[in-house]
Design an enzyme around this catalytic site. Structure first.
Site, PDB file in Angstrom:
ATOM      1  N   ARG A   1       5.867   6.275  14.087  1.00  0.00           N
ATOM      2  CA  ARG A   1       6.166   6.549  13.127  1.00  0.00           C
ATOM      3  C   ARG A   1       5.341   7.721  12.893  1.00  0.00           C
ATOM      4  O   ARG A   1       4.504   8.742  13.404  1.00  0.00           O
ATOM      5  CB  ARG A   1       4.704   6.124  12.337  1.00  0.00           C
ATOM      6  CG  ARG A   1       4.768   6.654  10.575  1.00  0.00           C
ATOM      7  CD  ARG A   1       3.752   5.816  10.263  1.00  0.00           C
ATOM      8  NE  ARG A   1       2.275   6.151   9.982  1.00  0.00           N
ATOM      9  CZ  ARG A   1       1.388   6.264   8.895  1.00  0.00           C
ATOM     10  NH1 ARG A   1       1.207   4.314   8.559  1.00  0.00           N
ATOM     11  NH2 ARG A   1       0.270   6.577   8.745  1.00  0.00           N
TER      12      ARG A   1
ATOM     13  N   HIS B   1       4.985   0.369  -0.023  1.00  0.00           N
ATOM     14  CA  HIS B   1       5.404  -0.618   1.223  1.00  0.00           C
ATOM     15  C   HIS B   1       4.860  -1.940   1.873  1.00  0.00           C
ATOM     16  O   HIS B   1       3.669  -1.674   1.966  1.00  0.00           O
ATOM     17  CB  HIS B   1       6.072   0.289   2.734  1.00  0.00           C
ATOM     18  CG  HIS B   1       4.572   1.357   2.794  1.00  0.00           C
ATOM     19  ND1 HIS B   1       4.294   2.384   2.013  1.00  0.00           N
ATOM     20  CD2 HIS B   1       4.764   1.144   4.542  1.00  0.00           C
ATOM     21  CE1 HIS B   1       3.847   2.290   2.996  1.00  0.00           C
ATOM     22  NE2 HIS B   1       4.271   1.707   4.743  1.00  0.00           N
TER      23      HIS B   1
ATOM     24  N   ASP C   1       0.388   5.312   2.061  1.00  0.00           N
ATOM     25  CA  ASP C   1       0.017   4.929   3.527  1.00  0.00           C
ATOM     26  C   ASP C   1      -1.710   6.594   2.766  1.00  0.00           C
ATOM     27  O   ASP C   1      -0.823   7.635   1.484  1.00  0.00           O
ATOM     28  CB  ASP C   1       0.924   5.799   4.438  1.00  0.00           C
ATOM     29  CG  ASP C   1       1.436   5.426   4.866  1.00  0.00           C
ATOM     30  OD1 ASP C   1       0.825   3.397   5.172  1.00  0.00           O
ATOM     31  OD2 ASP C   1       2.523   5.131   5.078  1.00  0.00           O
TER      32      ASP C   1
ATOM     33  N   HIS D   1       1.027  -0.978   0.201  1.00  0.00           N
ATOM     34  CA  HIS D   1      -0.046   0.227  -0.002  1.00  0.00           C
ATOM     35  C   HIS D   1       1.236   1.506  -0.243  1.00  0.00           C
ATOM     36  O   HIS D   1       2.230   1.276   0.435  1.00  0.00           O
ATOM     37  CB  HIS D   1      -1.166  -0.442   1.484  1.00  0.00           C
ATOM     38  CG  HIS D   1      -0.655   0.035   2.970  1.00  0.00           C
ATOM     39  ND1 HIS D   1       0.687  -0.564   3.367  1.00  0.00           N
ATOM     40  CD2 HIS D   1       0.049   1.051   3.244  1.00  0.00           C
ATOM     41  CE1 HIS D   1       1.189  -0.682   4.121  1.00  0.00           C
ATOM     42  NE2 HIS D   1       1.185   0.450   4.200  1.00  0.00           N
TER      43      HIS D   1
HETATM   44  C1  OGA Z   1       3.520   2.029   7.724  1.00  0.00           C
HETATM   45  C2  OGA Z   1       3.475   0.605   8.098  1.00  0.00           C
HETATM   46  C3  OGA Z   1       5.068  -1.254   7.902  1.00  0.00           C
HETATM   47  C4  OGA Z   1       6.284  -1.605   8.928  1.00  0.00           C
HETATM   48  O1  OGA Z   1       3.715   2.583   8.846  1.00  0.00           O
HETATM   49  O2  OGA Z   1       2.642   2.165   7.429  1.00  0.00           O
HETATM   50  O3  OGA Z   1       3.328   0.439   6.601  1.00  0.00           O
HETATM   51  O4  OGA Z   1       6.948  -2.637   8.861  1.00  0.00           O
HETATM   52  N1  OGA Z   1       4.210  -0.075   8.212  1.00  0.00           N
HETATM   53  O5  OGA Z   1       5.643  -1.740  10.600  1.00  0.00           O
HETATM   54 MN    MN Z   2       1.817   2.085   5.668  1.00  0.00          MN
END
Ligand code: OGA
Ligand code: MN
Length: 294
Positions: free
Chosen positions: A272, A256, A107, A105
């Protein structure tokens, strides 16, 4: 200041050396980082020992931060700009974010202001695995035939958070609430990057099931081809985390995913921050059904 740069794969990803994010960063350094990031789509700064406030300061050099209202789960109380992605229990309950990003996806593509960038700071990681994989969506577009590019350039696709498979397992009220906060959005299938001007493919297996104006059945063959084509191994980089890594990616031209590649009991914790992008797409309203001819 000339920063050290080391490429991490053929397709995308670069490590930047020579930074200590505990120290205030000047605008020239931020501009240099931005340039490296635009060229490489994913940057990694290793060995950092930063506080939430320092992570927030880092993010603000690149744009305004999201307060994560579209995904209202865990935020740090003192720093609502920091969103917790973890498999650890939160307040004695299983984590709502333990299966974040299991499918490919970009974000917040399901909103009309998708994020420009996301940056994860690794605080805890399992003894093996817990990786994140990235793919270059410029390459995914550039390697298509001119005929297919011409078709895709004119299409929009519907992005809907409630179609995300792990989401469908949640209780119906929660799904209805997510739908209310995030109604389906039509996005261009080919996005023009606001800074580089390059075209990137913008559909994903997590969130995009059909093209505007087509049924799911009609869309399926081409959609599935695009999902598979987008993540060919030669377009990807797989990051193996170490505690202290800060990694930032460009959601406008990279996707990702986080495979479930670790022992579930071993803790994984990421902080994040999310940097807002420019508006893209429109809230999608289904056209009223056509009346049959009398
Ligand atoms: C994000 C996600 C993936 C991860 O933070 O948007 O998809 O590796 N994380 O934690
Ligand atoms: Mn993500």
């Amino acid at each position: 200041m000339a920063l050290g740069v080391r490429k991490l794969s053929y397709a995308l990803g670069a490590e930047i050396m020579g930074l200590d994010l505990r120290k205030p960063m000047d605008d020239a350094t931020a501009a240099e980082i931005r340039k490296i990031w635009l060229e490489n789509l994913v940057i990694v700064i290793r060995g950092q020992e930063i506080t939430p406030a320092q992570q927030v300061d880092f993010g603000r050099h690149f744009g305004p931060l999201d307060d994560h209202k579209s995904l209202p789960f865990y935020r740090l109380q003192e720093h609502p700009e920091i969103f917790l992605i973890t498999n650890k229990e939160v307040n004695g309950k299983p984590s709502e974010t333990k299966d974040t990003g299991r499918l490919w996806h970009s974000d917040h593509s399901f909103t009309t202001r998708p994020t420009m960038a996301s940056a994860l700071y690794c605080r805890e990681i399992p003894s093996v695995g817990g990786d994140t994989v990235f793919t270059n969506m410029y390459m995914a577009y550039d390697t298509l035939s001119d005929t297919l590019k011409g078709i895709l350039d004119k299409l929009e696709a519907i992005h809907d958070i409630t179609t995300y498979a792990p989401f469908r397992k949640r209780n119906p009220e929660q799904v209805a609430e997510m739908h209310r906060i995030n109604p389906p959005v039509a996005q261009p299938v080919v996005r023009i990057h606001a800074e580089t001007g390059r075209k990137a493919l913008y559909v994903s297996e997590a969130l995009t099931f059909r093209f505007v104006g087509m049924t799911e059945e009609e869309s399926r063959g081409l959609m599935e081809f695009l999902w598979e084509h987008s993540v060919r191994p030669e377009f990807t980089y797989r990051h193996q985390w170490k505690v202290g890594d800060l990694l930032m990616w460009d959601n406008r031209c990279a996707m990702h995913m986080a495979p479930a590649d670790y022992t579930p009991g071993e803790p994984r914790l990421m902080h994040r921050i999310t940097i807002l992008g420019t508006p893209s797409g429109r809230v999608y309203q289904e056209a009223a059904p056509q009346k049959a001819a009398a």
